[in-house]
Write a protein that holds these residues in place. Structure first.
Motif, PDB file in Angstrom:
ATOM      1  N   SER A 135       0.985  -1.090   0.008  1.00 32.38           N
ATOM      2  CA  SER A 135       0.083   0.083   0.198  1.00 32.38           C
ATOM      3  C   SER A 135       0.794   1.145   0.152  1.00 32.38           C
ATOM      4  CB  SER A 135      -0.784  -0.086   1.262  1.00 32.38           C
ATOM      5  OG  SER A 135      -0.077   0.198   2.186  1.00 32.38           O
ATOM      6  N   VAL A 147      -3.675   3.600   0.659  1.00 33.13           N
ATOM      7  CA  VAL A 147      -4.332   3.111  -0.476  1.00 33.13           C
ATOM      8  C   VAL A 147      -3.685   1.759  -0.819  1.00 33.13           C
ATOM      9  CG1 VAL A 147      -4.966   3.739  -3.241  1.00 33.13           C
ATOM     10  CG2 VAL A 147      -4.857   5.444  -1.185  1.00 33.13           C
ATOM     11  N   PHE A 152      -4.188   1.888  -6.184  1.00 24.69           N
ATOM     12  CA  PHE A 152      -3.415   2.982  -6.386  1.00 24.69           C
ATOM     13  C   PHE A 152      -2.908   3.231  -7.655  1.00 24.69           C
ATOM     14  CE2 PHE A 152       0.879   4.980  -6.248  1.00 24.69           C
ATOM     15  CZ  PHE A 152       0.478   6.258  -5.475  1.00 24.69           C
ATOM     16  N   PRO A 159      -1.623   7.744 -10.789  1.00 28.68           N
ATOM     17  CA  PRO A 159      -1.837   7.209  -9.621  1.00 28.68           C
ATOM     18  C   PRO A 159      -3.021   7.782  -9.010  1.00 28.68           C
ATOM     19  CG  PRO A 159      -0.155   8.890  -9.478  1.00 28.68           C
ATOM     20  CD  PRO A 159      -0.362   8.734 -10.830  1.00 28.68           C
ATOM     21  N   ALA A 167       2.429  11.421  -1.497  1.00 29.79           N
ATOM     22  CA  ALA A 167       2.833  10.035  -1.262  1.00 29.79           C
ATOM     23  C   ALA A 167       3.959  10.142  -0.182  1.00 29.79           C
ATOM     24  CB  ALA A 167       3.082   9.285  -2.333  1.00 29.79           C
TER      25      ALA A 167
END
Length: 298
Positions: A135, A147, A152, A159, A167
């Protein structure tokens, strides 16, 4: 070639970075390693009005390896993770995949999370994350969300990042007991994007029969393709598991495209060949792991 004009932001904390991203919204891009973003900007294929440089946010530069898996921070370089003994012990597939990523000079600067956020279906790390069921943790001003890999990657270079999100880390689950992994790929030159590639994971049960077998394909579709072949080869010892039939299933699921480097049919053929090799290697490693855990020989 030069990029179009942009405003450069250099936050020194995660909170400051999230504030900037919230303000610039869809007009901003995050700069970490820059090994994909900068070439795109230089070729005028990307033209963000704001570049949010997170390289001064030291809190994002970390690798944590524990019994459940490996969490990699947004500023952890490919080379850092590749050389991490604790990470390789928890999930050996990471080191195997990273050694196939581009060249050392790229791995010294490029980031693991940046590669995932780039979401290139021809890259190795998205396939690894998808195969392992990992994830990505996304943060924005006011909260975070985790996610799953399957959600994702939404399309080529797409993405599941929303405007204002960063991220901040990725999580790769640990290798289960009596399990093995492998990564095989073919490229025109070492360091080039693979014409085709397959990562595999095989897990055995207490009777040393195949309990789980999966393959994740590179350059086989718009997102990393994960194929569960347990129904084909499960409940049998590895030496009689029918890996050729399992590879046929993987090959038939692949949906590569023709480009200047190879035809779709050639890529599909390679995917099948590599799937069989990777699954066999992963099964062999699973037997060795089981022997080590029991103190005997496979």
């Amino acid at each position: 070639m030069k990029p179009p004009p942009f405003d450069h932001h250099a936050p020194r904390s995660l909170g400051e970075a999230l504030d900037v991203l919230a303000e610039v919204g869809e007009h901003g891009k995050v700069l970490a390693g820059g090994q994909s973003l900068i070439p795109l900007m230089n070729m005028r294929l990307a033209a963000p009005a704001h570049l949010v440089d997170i390289n001064r946010v030291g809190a994002l530069d970390g690798i944590e390896a524990g019994p459940d898996g490996v969490r990699v921070g947004a500023l952890a370089r490919h080379a850092h993770l590749e050389r991490s003994g604790p990470a390789a012990a928890v999930q050996p597939l990471l080191r195997r995949a990273l050694r196939l990523v581009a060249h050392p000079v790229i791995r010294n600067r490029g980031t693991v999370v940046g590669s995932l956020a780039h979401a290139d279906p021809a890259a190795e790390l998205p396939a690894v994350l998808a195969l392992l069921g990992g994830s990505v943790r996304l943060a924005r001003r006011g909260g975070t969300r985790e996610v799953a890999a399957g959600e994702f990657f939404t399309g080529p270079l797409e993405p599941a990042l929303r405007p204002g999100e960063l991220a901040v880390s990725a999580f790769f689950p640990a290798l289960p007991p009596r399990a093995g992994t492998a990564f095989r790929e073919v490229s025109r030159r070492h360091g080039d994007y693979a014409l085709a590639g397959v990562a595999a994971l095989v897990r055995l049960d207490g009777d040393l029969r195949v309990a789980e077998a999966r393959a994740a394909c590179v350059s086989a579709g718009p997102v990393p393709l994960v194929v569960d072949v347990t129904a084909v080869c499960g409940a049998r010892p590895p030496e009689a598991a029918g890996w050729a039939e399992a590879a046929r299933v993987v090959r038939e699921r692949a949906e590569p495209e023709t480009d200047i480097h190879a035809t779709a049919e050639y890529r599909r053929h390679l995917t099948g060949v590599l799937a069989e090799r990777a699954l066999r290697e992963a099964a062999k490693e699973a037997l060795e792991a089981a022997a080590k855990e029991s103190g005997g020989t496979p």
